[in-house]
Design a protein around this motif. Structure first.
Motif, PDB file in Angstrom:
ATOM      1  N   SER A  93      -5.390  -9.283   1.006  1.00  0.00           N
ATOM      2  CA  SER A  93      -5.184  -8.615   2.292  1.00  0.00           C
ATOM      3  C   SER A  93      -4.619  -7.208   2.087  1.00  0.00           C
ATOM      4  O   SER A  93      -4.271  -6.535   3.049  1.00  0.00           O
ATOM      5  N   SER A  94      -4.532  -6.765   0.845  1.00  0.00           N
ATOM      6  CA  SER A  94      -4.131  -5.389   0.507  1.00  0.00           C
ATOM      7  C   SER A  94      -5.011  -4.891  -0.626  1.00  0.00           C
ATOM      8  O   SER A  94      -5.471  -5.680  -1.460  1.00  0.00           O
ATOM      9  N   LEU A 103      -1.200   7.000  -6.800  1.00  0.00           N
ATOM     10  CA  LEU A 103      -0.906   6.084  -7.897  1.00  0.00           C
ATOM     11  C   LEU A 103      -1.145   4.646  -7.457  1.00  0.00           C
ATOM     12  O   LEU A 103      -1.192   4.345  -6.260  1.00  0.00           O
ATOM     13  N   THR A 104      -1.287   3.769  -8.442  1.00  0.00           N
ATOM     14  CA  THR A 104      -1.493   2.353  -8.159  1.00  0.00           C
ATOM     15  C   THR A 104      -0.550   1.518  -9.005  1.00  0.00           C
ATOM     16  O   THR A 104      -0.135   1.943 -10.076  1.00  0.00           O
ATOM     17  N   LEU A 112       4.197   7.070  -3.269  1.00  0.00           N
ATOM     18  CA  LEU A 112       3.209   7.645  -4.177  1.00  0.00           C
ATOM     19  C   LEU A 112       1.888   6.878  -4.171  1.00  0.00           C
ATOM     20  O   LEU A 112       0.956   7.225  -4.899  1.00  0.00           O
ATOM     21  N   LYS A 113       1.818   5.831  -3.348  1.00  0.00           N
ATOM     22  CA  LYS A 113       0.625   4.987  -3.303  1.00  0.00           C
ATOM     23  C   LYS A 113      -0.066   5.128  -1.948  1.00  0.00           C
ATOM     24  O   LYS A 113       0.517   5.628  -0.992  1.00  0.00           O
ATOM     25  N   ASN A 114      -1.295   4.658  -1.887  1.00  0.00           N
ATOM     26  CA  ASN A 114      -2.046   4.626  -0.639  1.00  0.00           C
ATOM     27  C   ASN A 114      -2.677   3.238  -0.503  1.00  0.00           C
ATOM     28  O   ASN A 114      -3.891   3.085  -0.599  1.00  0.00           O
TER      29      ASN A 114
END
Length: 185
Positions: A93-94, A103-104, A112-114
């Motif tokens: 679900s993500s 970044l991941t 810093l993530k999307n």
């Protein structure tokens, strides 16, 4: 000697939001955010499954989740009555942004993530074949069948059969199972 499944008393003590009757959960399954996981009655969760609830995971009645299956993400995940998840199914679900613009990984600061999070719903009588992946935002309509090794990135209409990577509609599923439990369309 302990059974390979938790006893009803042990299940109550683990801290689930709710647990129904006749629930068989392997001692080798892992749970995160357990207080946000609700489990109906007549449910079996096999060895090495991972349920990691962001907002919540809701599992209906008469559900089987086979070995090595994972339900993970910040969005709500619903597995409705009479669903069957084969081995190594992954429901997310993500989803990280793979473009390289951010970044991941979970160890990086959220700013810093999307990460995109969307609910995933499996309506009643869904069956998902082994090693299939269901991505965020997908609804599998009532009676949908997903073939093994499929990547499902969009919602599927009720009583259809899907397969492939990415999954595409390959047929129509019979509704005979509804008569077995006196259920309407």
């Amino acid at each position: 000697m302990k059974n390979s499944f938790y006893s009803p008393e042990e299940l109550r003590e683990l801290g689930f939001r709710s647990v129904g009757e006749e629930v068989f959960i392997s001692r080798k399954a892992s749970f995160y955010g357990i207080e946000r996981i609700a489990i109906g009655s007549h449910v079996r969760i096999d060895d090495f499954c991972i349920l990691s609830a962001g907002s919540e995971i809701v599992i209906g009645n008469y559900v089987h989740i086979a070995c090595y299956t994972s339900l993970i993400g910040e969005g709500r995940i619903v597995v409705s009555d009479y669903c069957n998840l084969s081995g190594r199914v992954s429901i997310y679900s993500s989803n990280d942004d793979y473009s390289g613009a951010s970044l991941t990984n979970p160890m990086v600061d959220r700013s810093l993530k999307n990460v995109v999070s969307e609910d995933v719903t499996l309506e009643p009588h869904v069956i998902v074949g082994c090693s299939s992946v269901i991505l965020p935002g997908v609804t599998l309509g009532k009676g949908v069948a997903i073939g093994a090794l499929s990547l499902v990135k969009s919602s599927c209409e009720p009583f259809t059969i899907w397969g492939g990577s990415p999954a595409r509609r390959i047929g129509t599923r019979k509704r005979d199972m509804l008569a077995l439990i006196r259920e309407d369309d």
